[in-house]
Enzyme design. Structure first.
Site, PDB file in Angstrom:
ATOM      1  N   CYS A  48     -29.414  -9.353   5.035  1.00 60.58           N
ATOM      2  CA  CYS A  48     -30.024 -10.571   5.775  1.00 60.58           C
ATOM      3  C   CYS A  48     -30.652 -10.216   7.106  1.00 60.58           C
ATOM      4  O   CYS A  48     -30.011  -9.632   8.118  1.00 60.58           O
ATOM      5  CB  CYS A  48     -28.611 -11.266   6.233  1.00 60.58           C
ATOM      6  SG  CYS A  48     -29.018 -12.780   7.227  1.00 60.58           S
ATOM      7  N   CYS A  89     -30.144 -12.243  10.212  1.00 56.01           N
ATOM      8  CA  CYS A  89     -28.839 -11.775  10.880  1.00 56.01           C
ATOM      9  C   CYS A  89     -29.040 -10.525  11.594  1.00 56.01           C
ATOM     10  O   CYS A  89     -28.464 -10.210  12.617  1.00 56.01           O
ATOM     11  CB  CYS A  89     -27.748 -11.603   9.947  1.00 56.01           C
ATOM     12  SG  CYS A  89     -27.696 -12.922   8.472  1.00 56.01           S
ATOM     13  N   ASP A  90     -29.609  -9.405  10.931  1.00 58.01           N
ATOM     14  CA  ASP A  90     -29.359  -7.984  11.472  1.00 58.01           C
ATOM     15  C   ASP A  90     -30.800  -7.424  12.146  1.00 58.01           C
ATOM     16  O   ASP A  90     -30.803  -6.242  12.424  1.00 58.01           O
ATOM     17  CB  ASP A  90     -28.851  -7.149  10.087  1.00 58.01           C
ATOM     18  CG  ASP A  90     -27.477  -7.679   9.619  1.00 58.01           C
ATOM     19  OD1 ASP A  90     -26.676  -8.070  10.604  1.00 58.01           O
ATOM     20  OD2 ASP A  90     -27.157  -7.607   8.776  1.00 58.01           O
TER      21      ASP A  90
HETATM   22  C1  FAD Z   1     -23.603  -8.458   5.411  1.00 54.39           C
HETATM   23  C2  FAD Z   1     -23.921 -10.035   5.986  1.00 54.39           C
HETATM   24  C3  FAD Z   1     -24.198 -10.486   7.032  1.00 54.39           C
HETATM   25  C4  FAD Z   1     -24.438 -11.671   7.503  1.00 54.39           C
HETATM   26  N1  FAD Z   1     -24.708 -11.945   8.747  1.00 54.39           N
HETATM   27  C5  FAD Z   1     -25.041 -13.051   9.022  1.00 54.39           C
HETATM   28  C6  FAD Z   1     -25.277 -13.489  10.670  1.00 54.39           C
HETATM   29  O1  FAD Z   1     -25.278 -12.519  11.370  1.00 54.39           O
HETATM   30  N2  FAD Z   1     -25.297 -14.758  10.899  1.00 54.39           N
HETATM   31  C7  FAD Z   1     -25.261 -15.865   9.780  1.00 54.39           C
HETATM   32  O2  FAD Z   1     -25.749 -17.006  10.260  1.00 54.39           O
HETATM   33  N3  FAD Z   1     -25.317 -15.595   8.703  1.00 54.39           N
HETATM   34  C8  FAD Z   1     -25.093 -14.139   8.473  1.00 54.39           C
HETATM   35  N4  FAD Z   1     -24.702 -13.832   6.890  1.00 54.39           N
HETATM   36  C9  FAD Z   1     -24.877 -15.086   5.896  1.00 54.39           C
HETATM   37  C10 FAD Z   1     -23.692 -15.830   6.108  1.00 54.39           C
HETATM   38  O3  FAD Z   1     -22.489 -14.924   5.872  1.00 54.39           O
HETATM   39  C11 FAD Z   1     -23.368 -16.855   4.890  1.00 54.39           C
HETATM   40  O4  FAD Z   1     -24.498 -17.604   4.941  1.00 54.39           O
HETATM   41  C12 FAD Z   1     -22.171 -17.754   4.925  1.00 54.39           C
HETATM   42  O5  FAD Z   1     -20.997 -16.965   4.781  1.00 54.39           O
HETATM   43  C13 FAD Z   1     -22.244 -18.544   3.652  1.00 54.39           C
HETATM   44  O6  FAD Z   1     -21.161 -19.531   3.918  1.00 54.39           O
HETATM   45  P1  FAD Z   1     -20.239 -20.208   2.676  1.00 54.39           P
HETATM   46  O7  FAD Z   1     -18.925 -20.777   3.213  1.00 54.39           O
HETATM   47  O8  FAD Z   1     -21.238 -20.937   2.049  1.00 54.39           O
HETATM   48  O9  FAD Z   1     -20.073 -19.072   1.655  1.00 54.39           O
HETATM   49  P2  FAD Z   1     -19.226 -17.539   1.548  1.00 54.39           P
HETATM   50  O10 FAD Z   1     -19.393 -17.119   2.880  1.00 54.39           O
HETATM   51  O11 FAD Z   1     -19.931 -16.820   0.579  1.00 54.39           O
HETATM   52  O12 FAD Z   1     -17.786 -17.991   1.209  1.00 54.39           O
HETATM   53  C14 FAD Z   1     -17.426 -18.244  -0.035  1.00 54.39           C
HETATM   54  C15 FAD Z   1     -15.816 -18.295  -0.054  1.00 54.39           C
HETATM   55  O13 FAD Z   1     -15.740 -18.806  -1.515  1.00 54.39           O
HETATM   56  C16 FAD Z   1     -14.587 -18.039  -2.027  1.00 54.39           C
HETATM   57  N5  FAD Z   1     -14.671 -18.066  -3.275  1.00 54.39           N
HETATM   58  C17 FAD Z   1     -15.418 -17.711  -4.324  1.00 54.39           C
HETATM   59  N6  FAD Z   1     -14.971 -17.860  -5.729  1.00 54.39           N
HETATM   60  C18 FAD Z   1     -14.088 -18.423  -5.380  1.00 54.39           C
HETATM   61  C19 FAD Z   1     -13.151 -19.164  -6.413  1.00 54.39           C
HETATM   62  N7  FAD Z   1     -13.260 -18.901  -7.703  1.00 54.39           N
HETATM   63  N8  FAD Z   1     -11.726 -19.779  -6.113  1.00 54.39           N
HETATM   64  C20 FAD Z   1     -11.827 -19.935  -4.796  1.00 54.39           C
HETATM   65  N9  FAD Z   1     -12.370 -19.207  -3.758  1.00 54.39           N
HETATM   66  C21 FAD Z   1     -13.704 -18.691  -4.088  1.00 54.39           C
HETATM   67  C22 FAD Z   1     -14.742 -16.624  -1.495  1.00 54.39           C
HETATM   68  O14 FAD Z   1     -13.457 -15.727  -1.247  1.00 54.39           O
HETATM   69  C23 FAD Z   1     -15.203 -17.078   0.024  1.00 54.39           C
HETATM   70  O15 FAD Z   1     -14.144 -17.341   0.816  1.00 54.39           O
HETATM   71  C24 FAD Z   1     -24.459 -12.842   6.537  1.00 54.39           C
HETATM   72  C25 FAD Z   1     -24.289 -12.294   5.123  1.00 54.39           C
HETATM   73  C26 FAD Z   1     -23.985 -10.973   4.763  1.00 54.39           C
HETATM   74  C27 FAD Z   1     -23.627 -10.892   3.472  1.00 54.39           C
END
Ligand code: FAD
Length: 317
Positions: A145, A148-149
């Protein structure tokens, strides 16, 4: 899809008004809003409590934290705030769903549930290279990302892996910070759109390493170099770098819903502005439904919107 009950105990779970799948920013923001609407939501967390955000050391672009905040810590705060209003977070993973008719059935590895409404917030996973050093140095020079970084690489030399639109877009973004950005691509032409290619070619900080793949990421505490292989000659070489940004696509965690919800060709769930999916009472939020913004704040915003709409749906029902 027919959902089978595995044990008698599975049948004992009480009927839920709303279940939220996922405990990332989208899922926990949905939980907060649903809890404050007194829906007593049940969050099925999945294995990654806090979601992808919890994997990163510091988040510096989530409003309200002028000094930044640890990714794991932010997830804990989201959870605590939702729980304060009555959300229940169950550490379990959904393994099967039946969305044919309401109430919907959710099977998890710790029981089976029936629910009147569902918010899908299962997120997406950045595709990995699956090479030595990648896991070890994630957050220590390996990133998925740039938004982010990128800031952490001021005046540093970085590498971008990939040749599509997002690789080139992110490479251009990184030139705001890094002193040089090398794009490593396994082919000799980019897949990115013409305008992006033109911008990259004209940017003095960007150069290309064609027909090459990264075989190994090396360092001591943080990334210092890469072992790369030329796909044509087979020749191997070492490239020194401070960081490697990998943009070879994202895979939404939506396999469970294939055939039951409308999706795009990459598996992102299709929603309208109200976060409604093709099935009434089923909403999707965050990266499971968003291939574009992919941020903590945008995902949390979608989660909140999904829960508000689910509340209206349940009231109308
Ligand atoms: C290394 C890294 C650094 C990042 N840094 C930043 C940053 O600095 N700033 C920023 O804004 N964004 C950052 N991002 C992006 C940000 O983390 C994501 O956009 C955000 O977390 C997405 O949120 P979400 O809730 O849609 O999904 P996710 O965060 O992907 O969460 C998905 C959830 O669903 C759960 N899940 C999956 N399958 C199942 C299932 N079958 N049953 C039940 N639960 C399930 C997982 O366990 C998880 O809890 C970063 C991403 C990464 C990978």
């Amino acid at each position: 899809m027919v959902v089978q009950s595995n044990t008698a105990e599975e049948e004992t779970n009480p009927f839920e008004k709303i279940i939220i799948l996922g405990s990332g920013p989208a899922g926990l923001a949905a939980a907060l809003y649903a809890a404050r609407a007194e829906l007593n939501p049940l969050v099925i967390s999945g294995v990654e409590l806090g979601g992808q955000a919890a994997l990163t050391n510091t988040i510096e672009n989530y409003p309200g934290f002028p000094e930044g905040i640890g990714g794991y810590e932010l997830g804990e705060l989201f959870k605590k705030q939702a729980e304060r209003f009555g959300a229940r977070v169950q550490f379990a993973t959904a393994t099967d769903v039946d969305l044919q008719m309401s109430p919907y059935t959710i099977v998890t590895d710790s029981g089976k549930y029936k629910t009147s409404s569902l918010v899908i917030a299962t997120g997406a996973s950045p595709n990995h290279l699956n090479i030595p050093g990648e896991k070890e140095f994630t957050g220590k020079g390996v990133s998925y990302c740039a938004t982010c970084d990128g800031w952490f690489f001021k005046e540093k030399e970085v590498v971008v892996v990939g040749g599509g639109d997002s690789a080139v877009e992110e490479a251009l973004f990184l030139t705001r910070f890094a002193s040089s950005v090398k794009i490593i691509h396994r082919r000799d032409t980019l897949r990115a759109g013409a305008l992006l290619q033109k911008r990259a070619n004209e940017n003095p900080k960007i150069s290309f390493v064609w027909n090459s793949v990264v075989e190994e990421i090396n360092g001591a505490g943080k990334v210092t170099s890469l072992r790369i292989r030329n796909t044509r000659s087979g020749e191997e070489s070492t490239l020194t770098t401070d960081g490697i940004f990998i943009f070879i696509g994202h895979t939404p965690n939506t396999q469970l819903f294939h055939g039951q919800l409308s999706m795009d060709d990459k598996g992102f769930i299709k929603t309208n502005l109200l976060m409604e999916t093709s099935v009434p009472g089923v909403f999707a939020a965050g990266e499971a439904a968003d291939s574009h913004f992919r941020q903590v704040i945008t995902s949390a915003g979608m989660g909140a919107a999904a829960a508000i709409q689910a509340t209206h749906y349940l009231e109308d029902k």
